[in-house]
Design a protein around this motif. Structure first.
Motif, mmCIF file in Angstrom:
data_model
loop_
_atom_site.group_PDB
_atom_site.id
_atom_site.type_symbol
_atom_site.label_atom_id
_atom_site.label_comp_id
_atom_site.label_asym_id
_atom_site.label_seq_id
_atom_site.Cartn_x
_atom_site.Cartn_y
_atom_site.Cartn_z
ATOM 1 N N SER A 86 -10.233 12.552 50.074
ATOM 2 C CA SER A 86 -11.294 11.587 50.328
ATOM 3 C C SER A 86 -10.825 10.390 51.146
ATOM 4 C CB SER A 86 -11.885 11.094 49.000
ATOM 5 O OG SER A 86 -10.907 10.395 48.266
ATOM 6 N N HIS A 87 -9.539 10.292 51.397
ATOM 7 C CA HIS A 87 -9.020 9.183 52.195
ATOM 8 C C HIS A 87 -9.120 9.529 53.671
ATOM 9 C CE1 HIS A 87 -7.619 7.311 48.535
ATOM 10 N NE2 HIS A 87 -7.162 8.496 48.192
ATOM 11 N N PHE A 88 -9.267 8.509 54.481
ATOM 12 C CA PHE A 88 -9.520 8.700 55.910
ATOM 13 C C PHE A 88 -8.460 9.581 56.572
ATOM 14 C CE2 PHE A 88 -8.497 7.076 60.223
ATOM 15 C CZ PHE A 88 -9.586 7.612 60.876
ATOM 16 N N ARG A 89 -7.219 9.327 56.348
ATOM 17 C CA ARG A 89 -6.168 10.012 57.076
ATOM 18 C C ARG A 89 -5.256 10.848 56.178
ATOM 19 N NH1 ARG A 89 -3.929 8.938 62.096
ATOM 20 N NH2 ARG A 89 -5.250 7.119 62.252
ATOM 21 N N TYR A 90 -5.221 10.557 54.908
ATOM 22 C CA TYR A 90 -4.199 11.120 54.030
ATOM 23 C C TYR A 90 -4.759 12.170 53.083
ATOM 24 C CZ TYR A 90 -2.155 6.928 55.855
ATOM 25 O OH TYR A 90 -1.722 5.958 56.718
#
Length: 137
Positions: A86-90
């Motif tokens: 759910s995190h932008f990049r990770y």
């Protein structure tokens, strides 16, 4: 009266230009390397903060939530292996195993991301979590 001033020859000018070009290329390469390392350090720091947030949630077990919209972890049901994208990049993945002692869990958590070249980078943490807090009996 003879002229004592002499100019630079074509060969000397070309050698000077080659030295300047070589030094400039070296500086450009150094700048690119420093920029890439800086970017990796920045992403690594952000990934560590995301992992720390997840570990903090694991450590919240048994606590009373100050925000009703954010539940706390339950040691028996929430401390299981899983992943979170759910995190932008990770992309987070974690593995939780019994620690050899009743009420002890080993937690391995890893964050993965793609760098500017599309290569996968990662950072990982390992910790242990006991069912009861250090001051509880």
């Amino acid at each position: 009266m003879p002229n004592s001033q002499q100019g630079l020859s074509f060969v000397e000018v070309m050698m000077s230009m080659m030295l300047i070009a070589t030094a400039t290329l070296g500086l450009v390469k150094l700048h690119i390397e420093l920029e890439q390392r800086s970017e990796f350090a920045r992403h690594r720091q952000q990934a560590l903060m995301v992992m720390e947030e997840k570990l903090t949630w694991f450590y919240s077990r048994g606590a009373t939530s100050s925000l009703p919209t954010r539940p706390v972890a339950d040691f028996a049901t929430n401390l299981i292996s899983g992943s979170d994208d759910s995190h932008f990049r990770y992309q987070l993945t974690w593995r939780i195993e019994e620690g050899g002692v009743e009420g002890l869990r080993d937690i391995q958590i890893e964050a993965n991301w793609l760098d500017r070249h599309g290569e996968e980078q990662s950072v990982a943490l390992e910790t242990r979590l006991f069912e009861f807090g250090e001051f509880e009996r």
